[in-house]
Scaffold this active site. Structure first.
Site, mmCIF file in Angstrom:
data_model
loop_
_atom_site.group_PDB
_atom_site.id
_atom_site.type_symbol
_atom_site.label_atom_id
_atom_site.label_comp_id
_atom_site.label_asym_id
_atom_site.label_seq_id
_atom_site.Cartn_x
_atom_site.Cartn_y
_atom_site.Cartn_z
ATOM 1 N N GLU A 332 0.808 -1.229 0.000
ATOM 2 C CA GLU A 332 0.000 0.000 0.000
ATOM 3 C C GLU A 332 0.835 1.269 0.000
ATOM 4 O O GLU A 332 0.544 2.214 0.730
ATOM 5 C CB GLU A 332 -0.934 -0.004 1.230
ATOM 6 C CG GLU A 332 -1.893 -1.162 1.215
ATOM 7 C CD GLU A 332 -2.729 -1.287 2.496
ATOM 8 O OE1 GLU A 332 -3.902 -1.652 2.365
ATOM 9 O OE2 GLU A 332 -2.218 -1.023 3.593
HETATM 10 C C1 TNX Z 1 -4.389 -4.199 4.754
HETATM 11 S S1 TNX Z 1 -2.614 -6.445 4.332
HETATM 12 C C2 TNX Z 1 -3.134 -3.863 5.226
HETATM 13 C C3 TNX Z 1 -2.975 -3.409 6.612
HETATM 14 C C4 TNX Z 1 -4.284 -3.296 7.326
HETATM 15 C C5 TNX Z 1 -5.144 -4.495 6.970
HETATM 16 C C6 TNX Z 1 -6.426 -4.552 7.726
HETATM 17 C C7 TNX Z 1 -1.601 -5.351 4.220
HETATM 18 C C8 TNX Z 1 -0.327 -5.770 3.744
HETATM 19 N N1 TNX Z 1 -1.971 -4.104 4.545
HETATM 20 O O1 TNX Z 1 -2.294 -2.175 6.647
HETATM 21 O O2 TNX Z 1 -4.057 -3.254 8.696
HETATM 22 O O3 TNX Z 1 -5.416 -4.452 5.594
HETATM 23 O O4 TNX Z 1 -7.100 -5.743 7.465
#
Ligand code: TNX
Length: 523
Positions: A332
């Protein structure tokens, strides 16, 4: 009537056995069914009618190389039984014996063989880790009160038979996000105890995120002193001193669990940027963040100081970490351009290699160039893989990357069980126990070579989770479903029998004081 009682006992995971007691009287005691173990062993051969009973005279025999695992077994069994259970050098037949044997076939480096006869209980393995796994099985073959820390009357009966066991995958992980909400050392040690019981061998600690930085770094002290003082919702946060972290690593090592520390970058870094403004492209330190948005922060990929920071942090972390992996996040990174992301992650992979460790990243790391032995942790919901399981990812796997599977719609312990769950998120849907269990790691991603799958991991993100009771509620029973997928042979995969085995674990969780979710899917 006897048949009715027999059926009831089976449903409760027990078989009725007759035993002749001390004064010649015949009493009926219940032994756990040999086939009730979670995760399911590779092979189980019950010996009907045979049982072994622990008594005040039982000793634990162990050779030099296995005294630690023998002591651990004794420490587990002494409080509930009240027996002395002395640990002794090998001395022939009878009692409990741990045997280290390099010639043991079919058990690999992590497996074991367990034989229960009327006279003895023997665990054989090639490694202490294998003996430890065998002990976790032995534990589950005793009545649930074995998990209690106060004396119970017993009888402490084990079912007769043989188990030959080894894991399906070498990597069976759990992740705890200690960044969104901080969890102290004692909580982490408790979680490690739970992981050990279900033969999970990696604990991934998500040590940094926008809302908090959780590990002391000598070269950059404000990361902990400033970045460690916040968490989601405005609570006090916290961080691990180096000694705290060493305690966690040592406790894990005693349970044959490897700690995988994660520093998430270049995104998910507001706590670091807020501690050191020079890491931002505009040179300004942002305010601390205690909300739950993602994708707004980035280390500055075009500044050299960023790479000094990365080298110092990963260098100190590598020095503290005996395990072979460093996790560098990489998910992300919505405020970093694609070109900058690739440049940055290429350099980060080089820094990790320079520490002598192997890099793990969330699957977006596939965009960076190949790195020796690297692992991509796949997290997109399996039912919508198109964006993630793309040509870049496939190419990375072709070039040697291994994959750890954490599909959010099966393996995320922070998803709600149902729309009415009091805790958890729903962005990947709701995940009931059957959803957590109902997938095959070999066939999750169409076209992925099963040989590239190193294993599975159950992440627990903690945006909505503030206490250990809440951790337990989200983890149990789903954590055990992921443990089952990682260890049990594919041929044993069957929801109808798994839900019965899992339901039979509930008295153990109660004895352990685990605040589990009482799923209506379990009998
Ligand atoms: C996605 S999974 C994210 C996290 C959040 C999560 C909540 C991932 C690599 N990144 O930053 O906490 O979803 O479910």
């Amino acid at each position: 009537m006897a048949a009715v009682i027999g059926a009831l006992l089976l449903a409760a995971g027990a078989v009725a056995v007759r035993k002749i007691c001390c004064d010649g009287e015949s009493v009926t005691a219940a032994a756990v069914d040999l086939r009730q173990v979670v995760p399911a062993p590779a092979s189980v051969r019950p010996a009907p009618g045979v049982t072994f009973t622990l008594t005040g005279d039982t000793a634990i025999q162990a050779p030099d190389g296995a005294t630690r695992v023998a002591d651990q077994l004794a420490a587990l069994l002494r409080p509930p039984t009240g027996f002395a259970l002395p640990v002794q050098p090998p001395a022939g037949d009878g009692g409990i014996a741990l045997v280290l044997s390099t010639v043991e076939p079919d058990v690999g480096e992590q497996g074991y063989r367990l034989d229960v006869t009327a006279r003895s209980v023997t665990i054989r393995a090639r490694t202490p880790a294998g003996l430890f796994a065998g002990e976790q099985t032995l534990r589950q073959l005793l009545p649930p009160e074995v998990e209690s820390r106060t004396v119970h009357p017993g009888p402490w009966v084990l079912p007769g038979g043989s188990i030959v066991d080894r894991p399906r995958y070498p990597y069976r992980g759990a992740m705890l996000d200690v960044a969104r909400h901080f969890f102290g050392v004692d909580d982490v040690l408790r979680y490690l105890d739970y992981l050990a019981l279900y033969k999970i061998n990696y604990l991934h600690l998500h040590l940094s995120d926008d809302q908090g930085w959780r590990i002391a770094i000598d070269g950059w002290p404000r990361l902990a002193s400033h970045g460690g003082r916040t968490e989601v919702g405005g609570g006090p946060g916290g961080f691990y001193t180096k000694d705290d972290y060493r305690r966690i690593v040592a406790y894990a090592e005693q349970r044959y669990i490897t700690v995988v520390p994660e520093i998430d970058m270049p995104g998910h870094t507001n706590a670091a940027l807020s501690s050191y403004g020079e890491l931002s492209c505009d040179g300004k330190a942002p305010a601390p963040y205690t909300g739950t948005r993602v994708g707004f922060s980035s280390l500055c990929p075009t500044k050299e100081v960023t790479y000094d920071f990365v080298a110092d942090v990963l260098g100190e972390l590598a020095a503290l970490t005996p395990g072979r992996y460093l996790h560098v996040g990489g998910d992300e990174a919505m405020s970093t351009s694609e070109a900058d992301y690739v440049t940055f992650m290429n350099r980060v992979q080089g820094v990790v290699a320079g520490t002598g460790k192997t890099v793990i990243g969330w699957h977006q790391l596939a965009d960076a160039e190949p790195a020796d032995g690297r692992i991509l942790q796949y997290w997109t919901p399996a039912r919508a893989p198109a964006d993630a399981f793309d040509t870049t990812f496939r190419a990375a796997v072709k070039e040697g990357a291994k994959v750890v599977l954490s599909p959010a719609d099966h393996a995320y312990l922070d998803m709600k069980y149902s729309p009415s769950s009091p805790l958890g998120l729903t962005w990947a849907g709701t995940v009931e126990v059957e959803d957590a269990y109902g997938w095959d790691p070999d066939n999750l991603l169409p076209g992925l070579d099963p040989a590239a799958v190193l294993g599975v991991e159950a992440p627990l993100w903690t945006e909505t989770v503030t206490t250990m009771d809440e951790v337990e509620y989200l983890a149990f029973p789903r954590l055990t479903a992921i443990a089952e997928l990682g260890w049990a042979p594919k041929s044993s995969h069957d929801w109808a029998t798994f839900r019965i085995r899992l339901g039979n674990q509930r008295p153990r969780w109660t004895a352990l004081g685990i605040d589990f979710y009482d799923s209506p899917q379990l009998p």
